[in-house]
Design a protein around this motif. Structure first.
Motif, PDB file in Angstrom:
ATOM      1  N   ALA A   4       0.839  -1.200   0.000  1.00  0.00           N
ATOM      2  CA  ALA A   4       0.000   0.000   0.000  1.00  0.00           C
ATOM      3  C   ALA A   4       0.872   1.247   0.000  1.00  0.00           C
ATOM      4  O   ALA A   4       1.911   1.307   0.663  1.00  0.00           O
ATOM      5  N   PHE A   5       0.453   2.236  -0.769  1.00  0.00           N
ATOM      6  CA  PHE A   5       1.174   3.506  -0.794  1.00  0.00           C
ATOM      7  C   PHE A   5       0.232   4.640  -0.409  1.00  0.00           C
ATOM      8  O   PHE A   5      -0.996   4.524  -0.500  1.00  0.00           O
ATOM      9  N   GLN A   6       0.807   5.730   0.014  1.00  0.00           N
ATOM     10  CA  GLN A   6       0.025   6.862   0.525  1.00  0.00           C
ATOM     11  C   GLN A   6      -0.366   7.807  -0.606  1.00  0.00           C
ATOM     12  O   GLN A   6       0.433   8.106  -1.493  1.00  0.00           O
ATOM     13  N   MET A  26      -4.111   5.609   2.796  1.00  0.00           N
ATOM     14  CA  MET A  26      -3.364   4.528   2.180  1.00  0.00           C
ATOM     15  C   MET A  26      -4.274   3.811   1.175  1.00  0.00           C
ATOM     16  O   MET A  26      -5.484   3.724   1.365  1.00  0.00           O
ATOM     17  N   THR A  27      -3.665   3.303   0.131  1.00  0.00           N
ATOM     18  CA  THR A  27      -4.442   2.609  -0.892  1.00  0.00           C
ATOM     19  C   THR A  27      -4.991   1.289  -0.355  1.00  0.00           C
ATOM     20  O   THR A  27      -4.443   0.694   0.572  1.00  0.00           O
ATOM     21  N   GLU A  28      -6.089   0.849  -0.967  1.00  0.00           N
ATOM     22  CA  GLU A  28      -6.720  -0.422  -0.619  1.00  0.00           C
ATOM     23  C   GLU A  28      -6.866  -1.238  -1.902  1.00  0.00           C
ATOM     24  O   GLU A  28      -7.305  -0.717  -2.921  1.00  0.00           O
ATOM     25  N   TYR A  29      -6.513  -2.516  -1.815  1.00  0.00           N
ATOM     26  CA  TYR A  29      -6.692  -3.397  -2.969  1.00  0.00           C
ATOM     27  C   TYR A  29      -7.836  -4.346  -2.681  1.00  0.00           C
ATOM     28  O   TYR A  29      -7.830  -5.071  -1.693  1.00  0.00           O
ATOM     29  N   HIS A  30      -8.854  -4.335  -3.554  1.00  0.00           N
ATOM     30  CA  HIS A  30     -10.016  -5.206  -3.404  1.00  0.00           C
ATOM     31  C   HIS A  30      -9.797  -6.433  -4.277  1.00  0.00           C
ATOM     32  O   HIS A  30      -9.836  -6.348  -5.509  1.00  0.00           O
ATOM     33  N   GLU A  31      -9.567  -7.545  -3.627  1.00  0.00           N
ATOM     34  CA  GLU A  31      -9.114  -8.742  -4.328  1.00  0.00           C
ATOM     35  C   GLU A  31     -10.124  -9.253  -5.343  1.00  0.00           C
ATOM     36  O   GLU A  31      -9.758  -9.658  -6.445  1.00  0.00           O
ATOM     37  N   HIS A  32     -11.399  -9.236  -4.993  1.00  0.00           N
ATOM     38  CA  HIS A  32     -12.402  -9.846  -5.865  1.00  0.00           C
ATOM     39  C   HIS A  32     -12.672  -8.986  -7.099  1.00  0.00           C
ATOM     40  O   HIS A  32     -12.843  -9.497  -8.194  1.00  0.00           O
ATOM     41  N   SER A  33     -12.735  -7.669  -6.911  1.00  0.00           N
ATOM     42  CA  SER A  33     -12.949  -6.787  -8.061  1.00  0.00           C
ATOM     43  C   SER A  33     -11.641  -6.381  -8.727  1.00  0.00           C
ATOM     44  O   SER A  33     -11.663  -5.785  -9.799  1.00  0.00           O
ATOM     45  N   ARG A  34     -10.505  -6.693  -8.061  1.00  0.00           N
ATOM     46  CA  ARG A  34      -9.170  -6.383  -8.581  1.00  0.00           C
ATOM     47  C   ARG A  34      -9.019  -4.885  -8.839  1.00  0.00           C
ATOM     48  O   ARG A  34      -8.448  -4.442  -9.826  1.00  0.00           O
ATOM     49  N   ILE A  35      -9.564  -4.087  -7.923  1.00  0.00           N
ATOM     50  CA  ILE A  35      -9.501  -2.630  -8.018  1.00  0.00           C
ATOM     51  C   ILE A  35      -8.537  -2.113  -6.962  1.00  0.00           C
ATOM     52  O   ILE A  35      -8.585  -2.519  -5.797  1.00  0.00           O
ATOM     53  N   LEU A  36      -7.672  -1.204  -7.366  1.00  0.00           N
ATOM     54  CA  LEU A  36      -6.726  -0.547  -6.456  1.00  0.00           C
ATOM     55  C   LEU A  36      -7.221   0.874  -6.226  1.00  0.00           C
ATOM     56  O   LEU A  36      -7.224   1.694  -7.149  1.00  0.00           O
ATOM     57  N   GLN A  37      -7.660   1.157  -5.010  1.00  0.00           N
ATOM     58  CA  GLN A  37      -8.328   2.418  -4.718  1.00  0.00           C
ATOM     59  C   GLN A  37      -7.675   3.158  -3.570  1.00  0.00           C
ATOM     60  O   GLN A  37      -6.963   2.579  -2.742  1.00  0.00           O
TER      61      GLN A  37
END
Length: 816
Positions: free
Chosen positions: A479-481, A513-524
């Protein structure tokens, strides 16, 4: 060995898309096919509630049966009618979100149509027609970004999925009430899946629905907000497709040309991506040949070394000498083939780089800016030609191509292949790919949900960013800021021109901090709790008011990229759409005018945040019509009479579309005879009409609205006494006036105008009830009985409740 270009998941998605073509094109089944006698063919299912409870309590997914390998193709004959409720009447209330009982308990305010409780209802029925004629569009929506099971659920359970309260939940800004609604949705959908299992006679279909149910529970049972995010993502795209298609027949010739040109441009980009993918795969195959040739050369080299030692010791026979020569020739042939393959690989990468020069610029710069422009247009309700999902697919395709290309070059560099021409272009090629990769990461940080464009100091606001490369470059693993800062338009110009950053205000909670949603494969990156404390000093000039002063929010992030060739850090940044900062509500209407003008008429490649001072009246009215229909959630736009009336408020007469119209006429100069501007009047009318007290009446075309007092009188006098008309007040902001034909004692008739009603009055006594109260009102112009037009909106008679006698307010006209 080089990895296969297509992963197994990529192949699964391709196969799914092919199967779903049959699903789209299959005819809708009759309602009778849904009414199947419930039988528990599969042992152990038990009742619906037992099945639901079993799923909700299951904590060991590995214990559930894995039926995925036995699932039939989706093209099979299945029950696909999405708008038919599959439940038995006896159990309908218990399971169906659309049952009669459920409709009563969840009924909204008095003027909210039942369909509005579920704004996405019927979406699949509408969008499937477009998907049937455009499979590429289907692939673009339901491609690899969605799990296969999710796409199956979308098609098989369209009706129960759409008739949920998605519109009440923001997955990036929610609290306990929204979490409860999300869990209720999960429970409702599980019920729908179980009921379908019980009704379906075909064992294959039972297996399919059971497997989908277990997958659904395992993935979303403890993570309902991820389901909300996925569903709202796909529904928003589908709604946009429907909106664009419905507006296209009435669009101007300029809009049609724009849509056609954008479609052609997108098709060309997709074609170029596919061409690069094909070349990359070909290069991958060539590298596999290189590996095999290297293995063969190792074997021949070892043989040659043996023969050489035998020759040195004088023990080499004539037969062995011939074998030595044959082995040497074979070794030379392998080497020549390696040199040839190396040249072919280099030529392939030259092709990729040449295509990438143009393709990369189109996606990273042109199409990314086009997305920003599309978001601005969406604020005004205009059609969107660019989508975040389409842009994300291109970014991820480019990321995959570049990543694999770099890996191929690094692999090729490690091979001991002779360079016979004395040239080694590999370092320059790697440098080009690294440059492409850097700009892809830098520009891939885009705003998914724009911050409010009218910001009030000390009031919480949210914003969501997405990095379009997702999980393709492994930047999601750490995760990055992401930082947010308010900047003036002058500082925004500095950022774009020189990269200089000078903040203009103070935002509280400006880092996440960024969040990665594994099922939708979205980096938000979700900013859920930002607050603007101070806007700092802006760049107001000349006669500009505070509400005309533009700012922007710049989002920045330092991202570490670990490519196959090297590791480097990229500073990604993006600017929001322009925002206007206000300190109290009285400035909101003027600020909204600034934003409306900017979003409607700004150019793609402008200096922040310059806009034209003048536009044509036709172009302005088109933007107003889009805004009106969007804000009021209606398909009843502004008729020609309304446009002529609005022109008369500015110019004193109807004007042609080519007439110049300037910003000063919109929101600086007052309307003649009044102390407010044209925009302030129009904005107040818009706020009134989009309210739940007026909007249903506008949809039923019972409100004429945009008509002058004199024309209203002229039309009414041609009718008999008791005829009335509803129009927007010219003198009172946000007021709706009732004009009616009255017969005087001396037998003459005249048009009387009731005091305009505002939202505050309509909250006390509804418009329909006041029409019912006034006996003087008989027929809605031209000759529609008032009860036919308004009875569906009358308040029901109060019921005795407790020891008190209910009372009702009634409106009355005081006639002289």
């Amino acid at each position: 060995m080089a990895d296969d270009f297509l992963t197994q998941s990529d192949r699964d998605v391709q196969r799914l898309v092919e199967d779903l073509e049959d699903v789209i094109r299959s005819p809708l089944d009759s309602e009778s096919s849904m009414s199947v006698k419930q039988e528990n063919i599969l042992d152990g299912f038990g009742s619906s509630d037992q099945f639901i409870n079993q799923m909700l309590s299951s904590s060991t997914p590995s214990e559930l049966p894995d039926l995925g390998a036995e699932l039939p193709d989706l093209g099979m004959e299945t029950d696909l009618k999405p708008n038919i409720n599959p439940l038995n009447s006896s159990d309908q209330n218990a399971f169906s979100p659309t049952s009669h009982h459920s409709a009563e308990t969840n009924q909204g305010p008095i003027y909210q149509d039942q369909e509005e409780s579920y704004p996405f209802a019927g979406t699949w029925n509408k969008v499937r027609d477009f998907l049937e004629s455009n499979i590429q569009l289907f692939q673009g929506i339901y491609g690899s970004q969605f799990p296969i099971q999710f796409v199956q659920i979308r098609s098989h359970f369209a009706d129960p999925l759409e008739k949920q309260r998605w519109h009440l939940i923001d997955p990036d800004d929610y609290g306990p009430p929204e979490e409860n609604i999300a869990m209720e949705i999960v429970h409702n959908l599980l019920k729908a899946m179980q009921r379908r299992c019980e009704e379906t006679m075909e064992v294959d279909q039972k297996l399919l629905f059971y497997n989908l149910g277990t997958w659904f529970q395992n993935v979303y049972g403890n993570n309902p907000m991820e389901l909300v995010r996925m569903v709202k993502k796909v529904l928003s795209v589908e709604q946009m497709i429907i909106q664009n298609a419905s507006q296209q027949p009435n669009a101007s010739s300029e809009s049609k040309v724009t849509q056609e040109s954008v479609t052609n441009r997108h098709a060309e980009i997709t074609s170029q991506c596919e061409q690069c993918m094909k070349i990359t795969q070909e290069t991958e195959n060539q590298l596999q040949k290189v590996c095999r040739l290297q293995e063969y050369m190792m074997i021949t080299r070892s043989h040659l070394e043996v023969y050489s030692k035998l020759a040195e010791s004088g023990q080499l026979s004539q037969e062995q000498r011939q074998q030595w020569q044959s082995e040497a020739a074979k070794h030379q042939e392998y080497e020549n083939n390696l040199v040839t393959l190396r040249k072919e690989i280099i030529k392939n990468h030259e092709k990729i780089i040449n295509i990438m020069q143009e393709l990369h610029g189109q996606v990273v710069y042109t199409e990314t800016r086009s997305l920003e422009r599309s978001q601005a247009a969406a604020y005004n309700g205009a059609p969107q030609y660019s989508t975040l999902e389409q842009l994300e697919q291109w970014y991820q395709s480019l990321a995959t191509i570049i990543w694999k290309s770099l890996r191929q070059l690094v692999h090729l560099e490690g091979q001991p292949i002779p360079i016979r021409d004395g040239q080694n272009p590999l370092p320059n090629m790697k440098s080009s790919y690294v440059s492409f990769l850097g700009s892809l990461v830098e520009r891939g940080l885009v705003i998914e949900k724009q911050p409010p464009q009218v910001l009030m100091k000390d009031k919480r606001f949210v914003g969501t960013l997405r990095h379009l490369v997702g999980d393709k470059l492994d930047i999601h693993k750490v995760a990055f800021q992401v930082r947010a800062h308010l900047v003036s338009d002058e500082n925004a110009r500095r950022i774009l021109a020189k990269g200089e950053f000078i903040g203009s205000g103070k935002i509280v909670n400006h880092t996440v901090m960024t969040e990665y949603h594994e099922h939708s494969r979205i980096l938000q990156a979700n900013f859920r709790n930002m607050t603007l404390r101070d806007k700092g000093r802006g760049d107001r000039r000349g006669t500009e008011s505070v509400a005309e002063e533009k700012f922007a929010i710049v989002f920045q992030a330092d991202i570490v990229v670990r490519s196959p060739a090297c590791e480097f850090t990229v500073t990604a940044q993006t600017l929001s759409l322009p925002v206007v900062v206000i300190s109290h509500g009285k400035q909101e209407a003027n600020a909204a005018a600034t934003i409306f003008w900017d979003n409607a008429f700004s150019e793609d490649q402008r200096v922040p945040y310059q806009v034209p001072e003048r536009v044509s009246w036709g172009r302005f009215m088109e933007a107003v019509d889009f805004k009106w229909q969007s804000e009021c959630r209606t398909k009843v736009g502004l008729k020609q009479r309304a446009r002529d009336y609005l022109a008369s408020k500015i110019f004193g007469r109807a004007v042609p579309d080519g007439q110049d119209f300037c910003w000063r006429q919109l929101n600086r100069d007052n309307i003649p005879g009044h102390n407010f501007t044209f925009w302030q009047w129009l904005y107040s009318v818009l706020e009134l009409t989009k309210s739940r007290y007026i909007q249903p009446h506008w949809n039923q075309t019972t409100i004429e609205g945009f008509i002058s007092k004199s024309e209203c009188q002229s039309l009414l006098l041609s009718k008999g006494p008791g005829t009335f008309m509803l129009r927007f007040s010219d003198s009172k902001l946000g007021g709706i006036s009732t004009a009616y034909v009255a017969k005087n004692d001396d037998g003459s008739i005249e048009v009387k105008h009731l005091e305009p009603d505002s939202l505050k009055i309509l909250q006390v006594r509804s418009l329909a009830d006041m029409v019912k109260d006034f006996s003087q009102l008989v027929k809605l112009f031209p000759d529609r009985p008032k009860h036919d037009a308004f009875s569906k909106f009358y308040t029901s008679k109060p019921v005795q409740d407790g020891p008190y006698v209910k009372k009702t307010l009634v409106a009355h006209i005081e006639e002289s």
